[in-house]
Design an enzyme around this catalytic site. Structure first.
Site, PDB file in Angstrom:
ATOM      1  N   GLU A  20      -9.747   5.471   3.158  1.00 43.83           N
ATOM      2  CA  GLU A  20     -10.135   4.689   4.331  1.00 43.83           C
ATOM      3  C   GLU A  20     -10.048   5.595   5.557  1.00 43.83           C
ATOM      4  O   GLU A  20      -9.111   6.379   5.679  1.00 43.83           O
ATOM      5  CB  GLU A  20      -9.166   3.514   4.502  1.00 43.83           C
ATOM      6  CG  GLU A  20      -9.386   2.715   5.779  1.00 43.83           C
ATOM      7  CD  GLU A  20      -8.340   1.624   5.974  1.00 43.83           C
ATOM      8  OE1 GLU A  20      -7.591   1.317   5.033  1.00 43.83           O
ATOM      9  OE2 GLU A  20      -8.280   1.090   7.090  1.00 43.83           O
TER      10      GLU A  20
ATOM     11  N   GLU B 132       0.832  -1.197   0.000  1.00 40.39           N
ATOM     12  CA  GLU B 132       0.000   0.000   0.000  1.00 40.39           C
ATOM     13  C   GLU B 132       0.872   1.254   0.000  1.00 40.39           C
ATOM     14  O   GLU B 132       1.914   1.275   0.648  1.00 40.39           O
ATOM     15  CB  GLU B 132      -0.894   0.006   1.265  1.00 40.39           C
ATOM     16  CG  GLU B 132      -1.689  -1.290   1.402  1.00 40.39           C
ATOM     17  CD  GLU B 132      -2.346  -1.499   2.763  1.00 40.39           C
ATOM     18  OE1 GLU B 132      -2.546  -0.504   3.493  1.00 40.39           O
ATOM     19  OE2 GLU B 132      -2.657  -2.650   3.081  1.00 40.39           O
TER      20      GLU B 132
END
Ligand SMILES: *[C@@H]1O[C@H](CO)[C@@H](O)[C@H](O)[C@H]1NC(C)=O
Ligand SMILES: *[C@@H]1O[C@H](CO)[C@@H](O)[C@H](O)[C@H]1NC(C)=O
Length: 408
Positions: A323, A212
């Site tokens: 997120e 990520e």
């Protein structure tokens, strides 16, 4: 009345309790110092950043990566053997305000020489903010990744992680996007807001592999509300392996200009100038390492293929989006923002975006993904939309304010 005997017993018990407390405090202090010494490598030079960070210029061979059991005899790669090519939207017509350069704040106070890498120094306070020394620098659970196909709303609600993402499934060897950078408000220090690319391998079980990269605001991790460039990896669904940035061994950095976890600036303004960063992550078909590039030419380093199981082959899902953690502490949805804090409908200059969204396919070419899907747990809190045009290729608008009239 207390007898002498009772009194002596009382004193003994008191001593034992005090001694145990003191010994715990000493041990804890010792563990913190040991951990700091493990994280902070001897540096050739240190640079004080205006945001309070200290950036240590550490010799490239001294970085934590080589302490990883699978990297003991690793020979550092100073460049990828392969760089994926494809549509280069960067040079295409995008309004000039997208082209302003983003830098890291610490650059205003110095540089790290070639042969060294800049590492954000971990301070004692950083570790004290974590719930435990072990958890410092790590995400908390499997629910930090959106699971579009196995949506268990109960679990999602419990864990409090909320996503607004676009995703594709298949067999991928990399992903790329240009995302604009914001400074979302965080309601509580134990929440965070991030925007990133996920490259995922395996099932959403205990062996999920993930790479990520993107930007985040995380008061617990960094001690402030600054927007920071970051990476994460795990090979066991966020359990024992992996971490943010260089907070554990794994990622091998070769670049002397970009520090993982350092603040980036400037930030996009609502209805004003937009600033964006490009991230490309791809698998080197010869060496099997997953490389990362920031901006046009900054090759930062790589995750050795040996760190992973599924990702040592290919990624089976790519996600782009945001997120946040909704701690819902007062029984209401958090006001922590995702992206710009505005919904996708507002469009350019107001909503946060990923443009030139691309994947690296089986022939190692960059191309626009086919069949993009979207996922969000509560579209009234944070939403996502996809689109396509000539200037931006595939793009995504995502984000939202969190609590509002439709998201109580
Ligand atoms: C999850 O939480 C939202 C808002 O708090 C609620 O509307 C939804 O019904 C919950 N879902 C489940 C499955 O409990
Ligand atoms: C971060 O921002 C929140 C408000 O959004 C504020 O309450 C908090 O004090 C800030 N934290 C730091 C460390 O500046």
């Amino acid at each position: 009345m207390m007898t002498v005997n009772m009194f002596l017993r009382f004193v003994v018990v008191l001593c034992v309790v005090v001694a145990a407390r003191v010994s715990y405090a000493v041990r804890h202090e010792f563990e913190i110092v040991t951990h700091l010494n493990r994280l902070n490598k001897p540096s050739m030079k240190s640079i004080k950043s205006p945001d309070g960070d200290i950036i240590d210029c550490v010799h490239i061979s001294q970085q934590a990566a080589f302490e990883h059991p699978s990297l003991k005899n690793h020979k550092i790669q100073m460049r990828p053997s392969y760089h994926p090519e494809g549509n280069n939207f960067e040079s295409m017509k995008v309004s000039s305000q997208n082209h302003q350069t983003i830098t890291q704040l610490w650059h205003s106070n110095g540089k790290c020489e070639k042969g060294t890498i800049p590492i954000r120094r971990t301070k004692k306070e950083d570790i004290l903010r974590a719930s435990s020394i072990k958890k410092y620098g790590k995400k908390s659970s499997l629910h930090t990744v959106a699971q579009p196909n196995s949506v268990d709303l109960d679990l999602i609600n419990q864990s409090g992680h909320q996503h607004a993402i676009a995703y594709v499934e298949g067999e991928f060897y990399g992903a790329k996007a240009t995302m604009n950078v914001w400074d979302p408000q965080i309601q509580q220090s134990n929440e965070f807001s991030l925007s990133q690319i996920w490259l995922l391998g395996g099932s959403f079980a205990s062996d999920l592999n993930s790479i990520e990269a993107g930007w985040q605001v995380s008061p617990d991790l960094y001690g402030d509300n600054n927007t920071r460039f970051f990476t994460y990896w795990t090979s066991d669904a966020y359990q024992a392996t992996g971490c943010y940035n260089l907070l554990c061994s794994g990622f091998v950095q070769i670049n002397n200009e970009i520090a993982l976890g350092a603040s980036i600036s400037p930030i996009s303004k609502y209805h004003g100038s937009q600033y964006d960063i490009s991230v490309l992550i791809w698998k080197d078909p010869e060496q099997g390492n997953w490389w990362m590039q920031f901006g046009k030419g900054n090759v930062l380093g790589y995750w050795p293929g040996s760190l992973f199981s599924y990702l040592s082959e290919s990624a089976s899902m790519i996600q782009w989006g945001g997120e946040v953690v909704n701690s819902a502490s007062d029984g209401q949805h958090t006001t922590t923002q995702m992206g710009s804090g505005h919904f996708p409908e507002e469009g350019f200059g107001k909503s946060s975006y990923f443009r030139n969204v691309q994947i690296v396919d089986g022939s190692n070419s960059l191309r626009a993904p086919k069949d993009i899907d979207t996922f969000t747990e509560q579209p009234n809190c944070y939403d996502v939309q996809t689109g396509k045009n000539d200037g931006w290729g595939s793009y995504i608008y995502y984000g939202g304010p969190g609590r509002n009239a439709n998201c109580p």
